[in-house]
Design an enzyme around this catalytic site. Structure first.
Site, PDB file in Angstrom:
ATOM      1  N   GLY A  16       8.797  -3.321   3.756  1.00 31.77           N
ATOM      2  CA  GLY A  16       9.030  -3.085   4.959  1.00 31.77           C
ATOM      3  C   GLY A  16      10.353  -2.076   5.134  1.00 31.77           C
ATOM      4  O   GLY A  16      11.136  -1.841   4.132  1.00 31.77           O
ATOM      5  N   CYS A 132      20.113  -8.314  14.519  1.00 30.95           N
ATOM      6  CA  CYS A 132      20.749  -7.105  14.447  1.00 30.95           C
ATOM      7  C   CYS A 132      21.691  -6.634  15.563  1.00 30.95           C
ATOM      8  O   CYS A 132      23.034  -6.488  15.364  1.00 30.95           O
ATOM      9  CB  CYS A 132      19.578  -5.929  14.426  1.00 30.95           C
ATOM     10  SG  CYS A 132      18.636  -5.781  15.417  1.00 30.95           S
ATOM     11  N   HIS A 252      21.762   1.197  16.556  1.00 31.41           N
ATOM     12  CA  HIS A 252      21.676   0.403  17.982  1.00 31.41           C
ATOM     13  C   HIS A 252      23.225   0.728  18.398  1.00 31.41           C
ATOM     14  O   HIS A 252      24.247   0.699  17.755  1.00 31.41           O
ATOM     15  CB  HIS A 252      21.835  -1.165  17.691  1.00 31.41           C
ATOM     16  CG  HIS A 252      20.384  -1.775  17.349  1.00 31.41           C
ATOM     17  ND1 HIS A 252      19.090  -0.894  17.283  1.00 31.41           N
ATOM     18  CD2 HIS A 252      19.981  -2.790  17.091  1.00 31.41           C
ATOM     19  CE1 HIS A 252      18.290  -1.483  17.021  1.00 31.41           C
ATOM     20  NE2 HIS A 252      18.530  -2.775  16.780  1.00 31.41           N
TER      21      HIS A 252
END
Lengths: 349, 349
Positions: A16, A132, A252
Site C-alpha cells: 500500500g 496523520c 496535508h
C-alpha cells in the site's frame, strides 16, 4: 564487524501507499532489521518488493505468518488490524498499528514520540500510531503547550488524496485529465471508498473525510479531537476540527488557531520554541514569502510550521499554518519512530 | 409598450473575469439598461462584446467616457478605480466599485444587500462592493447574528484561482497539464501577480492571497476582518481569517467557526433561520452526504451553507461550511444587486 542487535520485522500492508513508505523509511533510517516479512492481502501476495537491494516475496498475512516476528508494523486497514494484531501479540510480537482500530482503547498507548514517547512503556503488545492529521498538529503545538499551556484548538485541514490510498491518487489524476479535456468524470472512490456517494475531487474541495457521526462531525474530525486529547493527556482541552479533502497528491496542510493558558507570549518567543523543538522546521518569513506548502514538504520527515501570528483580539490567541508529508510523519515515519523508541528503551524482547 | 425607466450603465473592466460576469448578470436579471458603455484599458479597447444580442465595441476608460453615465460598475483594479471613480462622480454617475480602493473609507458605504442594504442611502457617489470571501461569509452569518448576536468569528478559506483573474485560471490549467506529464512548471502569476515570488498552484495549497501586512496577516485576511466589522456595524466583533488559494477554478469555500452572544440555540433552529433567509441555500444532510462544494456552486447566485454543527465544548459555538461562486455573489452579482437597490430606493437621478 558489528554486534548490533537486529530484530525480526513484519510490515503488514506492504504493497500500500503507507507500506511502501514504511519500507523506504526502514531503509533510510538503517533500522536494525534482521529477518523481514512483507505481508499483505491474498490478492497482493506473490508480488516481489526490493528492500536494501534484496528481493522479498510478499506473503499473505495469516496468523501463522507472525511466528518469530518481534516488531510488526500494521497499515492494512482497521479490520485487518482488529483480526491480526491479537494473533501477532499471541506470538510474541509488539505491534505498531497505523489504523484507527485501537487508538482510543484506554489500554493502548497512542504515541507521537516528540510528544509522549514515554507512553510506549505501557504497551500491552500494541502501540497505536495516530491519524496523520493529528500527528502533525500535536508536534507543532507541543513545544508551545509545554511552556505556555494550551486551552483551545480550532483546526481546518487541507488534506491530500494519498491519505485515501493509491487508488485515490489514480482517481484524482485520471479525473483531472478528463476535466481538462472537457470530458465527463465518473467518481468511484473519493471522498470515502465505503460511503454511498462519490464526488469529483479534481478542481474541487470536499468537506468530508471518513464517515459522518451522529454529532455532525466526520470520523476524521473526531479522530483529531479525541486523539489530540489522549496524546497530550488533556481530556479537558477544547478541540474542534473541520477536515477537507483537496486535489493535492501528498502533503496535508492545516490552518490552526490556538489559545494558550498563559497569554502574552510574543510571536518571536513562540518561533524560538518551535525552532529548537524536535521534528519541526520553521518556514516563516512573510517578507520573503516563506511559508510551508504541500509540494515542498513531500518526501521530508519534518513538520513544517509558518504563518505564525497573534490573534488581533485575544492576547493568548495565535494562528499558524502546519504542513507535513502525510505518508511520512503522518504515518510511516511516525510508526518507525515508535519502533525506534521501543528499541531504544529496551522494550523489544 | 412599457414605460419602464432605463439607465445609462458603464461597465469598467468589461473584458475581465468579473466584468464578463457583470454583463451576463445584467442580462439575466433584465436590469433596465438603456445606454451601455463597455470600458477597459487601452490594451483591450476595440474588442467587440455581445450584450443581449447586440455587438458593443469596448472603449478606453477615460474621464470623458463617463459623460452621461448614471451607473458605473467598476472592476478593473484598485488603481483604475482611484483614478476614474472621482471622474465618474464629477460627471453625475453613481459608482459601484468592486475593488478595495474605497472599501474602508468611512465616507463610503460597503454593502451586501442581504445584510445592510439601507447603507446605500448614505452614498457620496460611490458604493463599495466587499471582497468576495467576505460577502459569502456575512450573508451566512447575518440571519444568525440578527437573532442570537455574534461575538467571535474564525474563518479559514479555500479560494479559487478565478479570484486572481483569467490569467490565473490559464496558469493553473497549463501547470496542471505540465505536472501530469511530469514536466517542470514555471509559475509567473500566483499567488500574487505583483509580489516577488511565484509558486506552483497545481496540486498544491498556497497560504497567501494578496500581500503580507506588518502584523503577519495578508491583505486578503485583513479585508475579511475589517470589512466584516464594517458591513455588520460591529467594530467590536472578534474576527480572524486565514486565506488560502487552491487549485479550484471557481467557487470559494470557507470553514467558519463562530460564537453567538446568546448560547444554547440548536442546530435545527439555526438551520431554520438560514433556510428562510434571502440569498442562502442550505445543503446540509450528512446522512445523504449533502454539503456544499465549489463545483456545484459555479454559475449560481446563492450562498450555500452546510456542515452546520455545534461545537463540542462551547454552547454558543458552531461550525459551518460556506460556498459561493466568487465571480457572482462574490463580485458581479453583488454589484448588480447594489445597482438594483439604488434603483429600487430611487437613488439614481
Amino acid at each position: 564487524m558489528t554486534n548490533q542487535q537486529t530484530f525480526s520485522v513484519a510490515v503488514v500492508g506492504a504493497t500500500g501507499a503507507v507500506g511502501q513508505q514504511m519500507l523506504k523509511t526502514l531503509e533510510e533510517r538503517n533500522f536494525p532489521v534482521g529477518q523481514l516479512k512483507l505481508l499483505s492481502s491474498k490478492r497482493s501476495a506473490g508480488k516481489t518488493i526490493t528492500f536494501k537491494g534484496e528481493p522479498y516475496t510478499v506473503e499473505e498475512a495469516t496468523p501463522e505468518a507472525f511466528e518469530g516476528v518481534q516488531i510488526a508494523l500494521f497499515s492494512a486497514g482497521g479490520s485487518v488490524s482488529k483480526k491480526l494484531v491479537p494473533e501477532a501479540i499471541k506470538r510474541g510480537a509488539i505491534c505498531v498499528d497505523n489504523t484507527s482500530a485501537f487508538r482510543m482503547d484506554p489500554e493502548v498507548p497512542l504515541v507521537v514520540p516528540e510528544v509522549n514517547e514515554e507512553d510506549v512503556k505501557s504497551h500491552n503488545g500494541v502501540i497505536a500510531n495516530p491519524n496523520c492529521s493529528t500527528i502533525q498538529m500535536v508536534v507543532a503545538l507541543e513545544p508551545i503547550r509545554q511552556k505556555y499551556g494550551l486551552k483551545k484548538v480550532i483546526v481546518s485541514t487541507y488534506q491530500a488524496v494519498s491519505g485515501a490510498g493509491l487508488e485515490a491518487i489514480e482517481e484524482m489524476k485520471t479525473q483531472t485529465k478528463e476535466v481538462l479535456e472537457g470530458n465527463e468524470v465518473n467518481p468511484e472512490i473519493l471522498p470515502v471508498g465505503g460511503d454511498k456517494k462519490h464526488y469529483q475531487i479534481a478542481f474541487n474541495a470536499i468537506p468530508q473525510i471518513d464517515l459522518f457521526q451522529d454529532n455532525g462531525f466526520t470520523f476524521e474530525e473526531m479522530k483529531m479531537i479525541n486523539e489530540t486529547k489522549k496524546i497530550m493527556h488533556m481530556p479537558e482541552l477544547e478541540v474542534a476540527a473541520t477536515c477537507v479533502r483537496l486535489p493535492v497528491e501528498t502533503g496535508h496542510s492545516e490552518s490552526v488557531y490556538f489559545e494558550t493558558e498563559q497569554g502574552g507570549a510574543s510571536v518571536s518567543e513562540l518561533k524560538g520554541l518551535l525552532e529548537t523543538a524536535p521534528g519541526i522546521t520553521v518556514q516563516d518569513n512573510p517578507s520573503e514569502q516563506l511559508y510551508p506548502m504541500a509540494i515542498h514538504a513531500v518526501g521530508k520527515p519534518d513538520v513544517f510550521v509558518g504563518r505564525l501570528r497573534r490573534d488581533l483580539d485575544r492576547d493568548n490567541g495565535y494562528h499558524m499554518w502546519v504542513v507535513s508529508d502525510n505518508l511520512l510523519k503522518g504515518a510511516a515515519w511516525n510508526s518507525v519512530q515508535i519502533a525506534e523508541s521501543l528499541v531504544k528503551l529496551g522494550l523489544v524482547k
